[in-house]
Design a protein around this motif. Structure first.
Motif, PDB file in Angstrom:
ATOM      1  N   CYS A 156       0.899  -1.163  -0.055  1.00  0.00           N
ATOM      2  CA  CYS A 156      -0.009   0.022   0.090  1.00  0.00           C
ATOM      3  C   CYS A 156       1.037   1.315  -0.046  1.00  0.00           C
ATOM      4  N   VAL A 157       1.948   1.232   0.845  1.00  0.00           N
ATOM      5  CA  VAL A 157       2.855   2.402   0.916  1.00  0.00           C
ATOM      6  C   VAL A 157       3.545   2.557  -0.550  1.00  0.00           C
ATOM      7  N   LEU A 158       4.163   1.476  -0.961  1.00  0.00           N
ATOM      8  CA  LEU A 158       4.743   1.638  -2.589  1.00  0.00           C
ATOM      9  C   LEU A 158       3.918   1.919  -3.430  1.00  0.00           C
ATOM     10  N   ALA A 159       2.536   1.542  -3.456  1.00  0.00           N
ATOM     11  CA  ALA A 159       1.690   2.044  -4.530  1.00  0.00           C
ATOM     12  C   ALA A 159       1.308   3.404  -4.493  1.00  0.00           C
ATOM     13  N   THR A 160       0.964   3.723  -3.203  1.00  0.00           N
ATOM     14  CA  THR A 160       0.502   5.148  -3.073  1.00  0.00           C
ATOM     15  C   THR A 160       1.846   6.241  -3.144  1.00  0.00           C
ATOM     16  N   ASP A 161       2.968   5.783  -2.912  1.00  0.00           N
ATOM     17  CA  ASP A 161       4.085   6.633  -2.955  1.00  0.00           C
ATOM     18  C   ASP A 161       4.298   7.063  -4.441  1.00  0.00           C
ATOM     19  N   GLN A 162       4.215   5.740  -5.408  1.00  0.00           N
ATOM     20  CA  GLN A 162       4.475   6.039  -6.477  1.00  0.00           C
ATOM     21  C   GLN A 162       3.240   6.549  -7.550  1.00  0.00           C
ATOM     22  N   VAL A 163       2.046   6.548  -6.891  1.00  0.00           N
ATOM     23  CA  VAL A 163       0.974   7.279  -7.382  1.00  0.00           C
ATOM     24  C   VAL A 163       1.248   8.727  -7.248  1.00  0.00           C
ATOM     25  N   VAL A 164       1.549   9.073  -5.965  1.00  0.00           N
ATOM     26  CA  VAL A 164       1.595  10.603  -5.559  1.00  0.00           C
ATOM     27  C   VAL A 164       2.858  11.093  -6.208  1.00  0.00           C
ATOM     28  N   LYS A 165       4.020  10.536  -6.553  1.00  0.00           N
ATOM     29  CA  LYS A 165       5.008  10.909  -7.243  1.00  0.00           C
ATOM     30  C   LYS A 165       4.828  11.370  -8.706  1.00  0.00           C
ATOM     31  N   LEU A 166       3.908  10.461  -9.161  1.00  0.00           N
ATOM     32  CA  LEU A 166       3.681  10.477 -10.746  1.00  0.00           C
ATOM     33  C   LEU A 166       2.819  11.870 -10.676  1.00  0.00           C
ATOM     34  N   VAL A 167       1.709  12.135  -9.971  1.00  0.00           N
ATOM     35  CA  VAL A 167       0.747  13.206  -9.853  1.00  0.00           C
ATOM     36  C   VAL A 167       1.692  14.549  -9.766  1.00  0.00           C
ATOM     37  N   VAL A 168       2.522  14.460  -8.778  1.00  0.00           N
ATOM     38  CA  VAL A 168       3.415  15.740  -8.531  1.00  0.00           C
ATOM     39  C   VAL A 168       4.262  15.754  -9.930  1.00  0.00           C
ATOM     40  N   VAL A 169       5.104  15.028 -10.306  1.00  0.00           N
ATOM     41  CA  VAL A 169       6.095  15.262 -11.177  1.00  0.00           C
ATOM     42  C   VAL A 169       5.174  15.588 -12.514  1.00  0.00           C
ATOM     43  N   GLU A 170       4.174  14.802 -12.785  1.00  0.00           N
ATOM     44  CA  GLU A 170       3.764  15.128 -14.260  1.00  0.00           C
ATOM     45  C   GLU A 170       2.538  16.107 -14.284  1.00  0.00           C
ATOM     46  N   PHE A 171       2.020  16.331 -13.154  1.00  0.00           N
ATOM     47  CA  PHE A 171       0.749  17.380 -13.308  1.00  0.00           C
ATOM     48  C   PHE A 171       1.142  18.540 -12.402  1.00  0.00           C
ATOM     49  N   VAL A 172       1.303  18.416 -10.814  1.00  0.00           N
ATOM     50  CA  VAL A 172       1.465  19.537 -10.070  1.00  0.00           C
ATOM     51  C   VAL A 172       2.640  20.234 -10.499  1.00  0.00           C
ATOM     52  N   MET A 173       3.870  19.826 -10.881  1.00  0.00           N
ATOM     53  CA  MET A 173       4.833  20.390 -11.025  1.00  0.00           C
ATOM     54  C   MET A 173       5.170  20.615 -12.434  1.00  0.00           C
ATOM     55  N   GLN A 174       4.314  21.026 -13.106  1.00  0.00           N
ATOM     56  CA  GLN A 174       4.520  21.255 -14.333  1.00  0.00           C
ATOM     57  C   GLN A 174       4.029  22.734 -14.860  1.00  0.00           C
ATOM     58  N   PRO A 175       4.715  23.810 -14.903  1.00  0.00           N
ATOM     59  CA  PRO A 175       6.397  23.680 -14.844  1.00  0.00           C
ATOM     60  C   PRO A 175       6.861  23.681 -13.534  1.00  0.00           C
ATOM     61  N   PRO A 176       8.246  23.161 -13.278  1.00  0.00           N
ATOM     62  CA  PRO A 176       8.587  22.962 -11.723  1.00  0.00           C
ATOM     63  C   PRO A 176       8.449  24.532 -11.187  1.00  0.00           C
ATOM     64  N   ARG A 177       8.374  24.489 -10.122  1.00  0.00           N
ATOM     65  CA  ARG A 177       8.184  25.671  -9.189  1.00  0.00           C
ATOM     66  C   ARG A 177       7.905  25.506  -7.707  1.00  0.00           C
ATOM     67  N   GLU A 178       7.708  26.543  -6.793  1.00  0.00           N
ATOM     68  CA  GLU A 178       7.757  26.269  -5.344  1.00  0.00           C
ATOM     69  C   GLU A 178       6.161  26.712  -5.357  1.00  0.00           C
ATOM     70  N   ILE A 179       5.293  25.677  -4.655  1.00  0.00           N
ATOM     71  CA  ILE A 179       3.997  26.080  -4.262  1.00  0.00           C
ATOM     72  C   ILE A 179       3.818  26.170  -2.852  1.00  0.00           C
ATOM     73  N   PRO A 180       3.786  27.304  -2.405  1.00  0.00           N
ATOM     74  CA  PRO A 180       3.386  27.491  -0.695  1.00  0.00           C
ATOM     75  C   PRO A 180       1.984  26.869  -0.605  1.00  0.00           C
ATOM     76  N   VAL A 181       2.155  26.194   0.592  1.00  0.00           N
ATOM     77  CA  VAL A 181       0.772  25.220   1.277  1.00  0.00           C
ATOM     78  C   VAL A 181       0.460  25.776   2.414  1.00  0.00           C
ATOM     79  N   LEU A 182       1.240  26.034   3.255  1.00  0.00           N
ATOM     80  CA  LEU A 182       1.201  26.198   4.534  1.00  0.00           C
ATOM     81  C   LEU A 182       2.266  27.285   5.146  1.00  0.00           C
ATOM     82  N   PRO A 183       2.065  28.039   6.185  1.00  0.00           N
ATOM     83  CA  PRO A 183       3.345  28.785   6.492  1.00  0.00           C
ATOM     84  C   PRO A 183       4.443  28.248   6.777  1.00  0.00           C
ATOM     85  N   PHE A 184       4.556  26.752   6.708  1.00  0.00           N
ATOM     86  CA  PHE A 184       5.692  26.177   7.051  1.00  0.00           C
ATOM     87  C   PHE A 184       6.166  25.060   6.080  1.00  0.00           C
ATOM     88  N   LEU A 185       5.263  25.051   5.068  1.00  0.00           N
ATOM     89  CA  LEU A 185       5.307  24.010   4.012  1.00  0.00           C
ATOM     90  C   LEU A 185       5.073  24.296   2.771  1.00  0.00           C
TER      91      LEU A 185
END
Length: 162
Positions: A16-45
């Motif tokens: 479960c951890v392996l599958a979740t990790d790989q799906v989250v990384k795919l989404v982050v790399v292919e969709f969220v970080m296109q183009p690569p940038r810094e995205i503020p989420v919280l005052p510390f994150l």
């Protein structure tokens, strides 16, 4: 719980951890970080995109850059050792904790063998001080380690029933 059930629980937790990790990384790399940038989420994150070619916190990146397969091979042996430990564990909590650690390690192994580096995207900070970037697999490893310590500690302090 039988040893086979413990191994099954550990294996399923890790899977479960392996599958979740790989799906989250795919989404982050292919969709969220296109183009690569810094995205503020919280005052510390922030969400960022980083590739760790070294071991923990990027240590030894220069020395390991040309041989990602060796580090991956060592980690595969560690994952196998964790699964053997889960098989021999005395409690379900210990088996699950070992599964979380093994699954997180496996997620980072997949990255290293596929890309030559581990994909990191979580940036925690306080003021100008930033913790080294990490990922979901690292969170699972940390949670598994905490659970392992707590389960080991509680099993040693429990009084045997008579």
């Amino acid at each position: 719980m039988t040893r086979f059930k413990q191994l099954t629980v550990a294996f399923l937790a890790g899977l479960c951890v392996l599958a979740t990790d790989q799906v989250v990384k795919l989404v982050v790399v292919e969709f969220v970080m296109q183009p690569p940038r810094e995205i503020p989420v919280l005052p510390f994150l922030n969400l960022i995109l980083a590739f760790n070619r070294g071991v923990s916190f990027g240590m030894f990146a220069d020395q390991l850059a040309d041989i990602p397969g060796i580090l991956g091979g060592v980690k595969i042996l560690i994952v196998l050792g964790l699964l053997i430990w889960a098989f021999l564990s005395k409690t379900a909590a210990e088996a699950v904790s070992l599964g979380l650690i093994a699954g997180g390690a496996a997620g980072n192994i997949v990255d290293r063998l596929r890309d030559g580096a581990v994909t990191d995207f979580i940036d925690m900070y306080a003021g100008s001080w930033h913790w080294p970037a990490f990922n979901f697999a690292d969170v699972a490893i940390f949670c598994g380690a905490v659970l392992l310590v707590l389960s080991t500690r509680s099993s040693k302090t429990a009084t045997p029933s008579r």
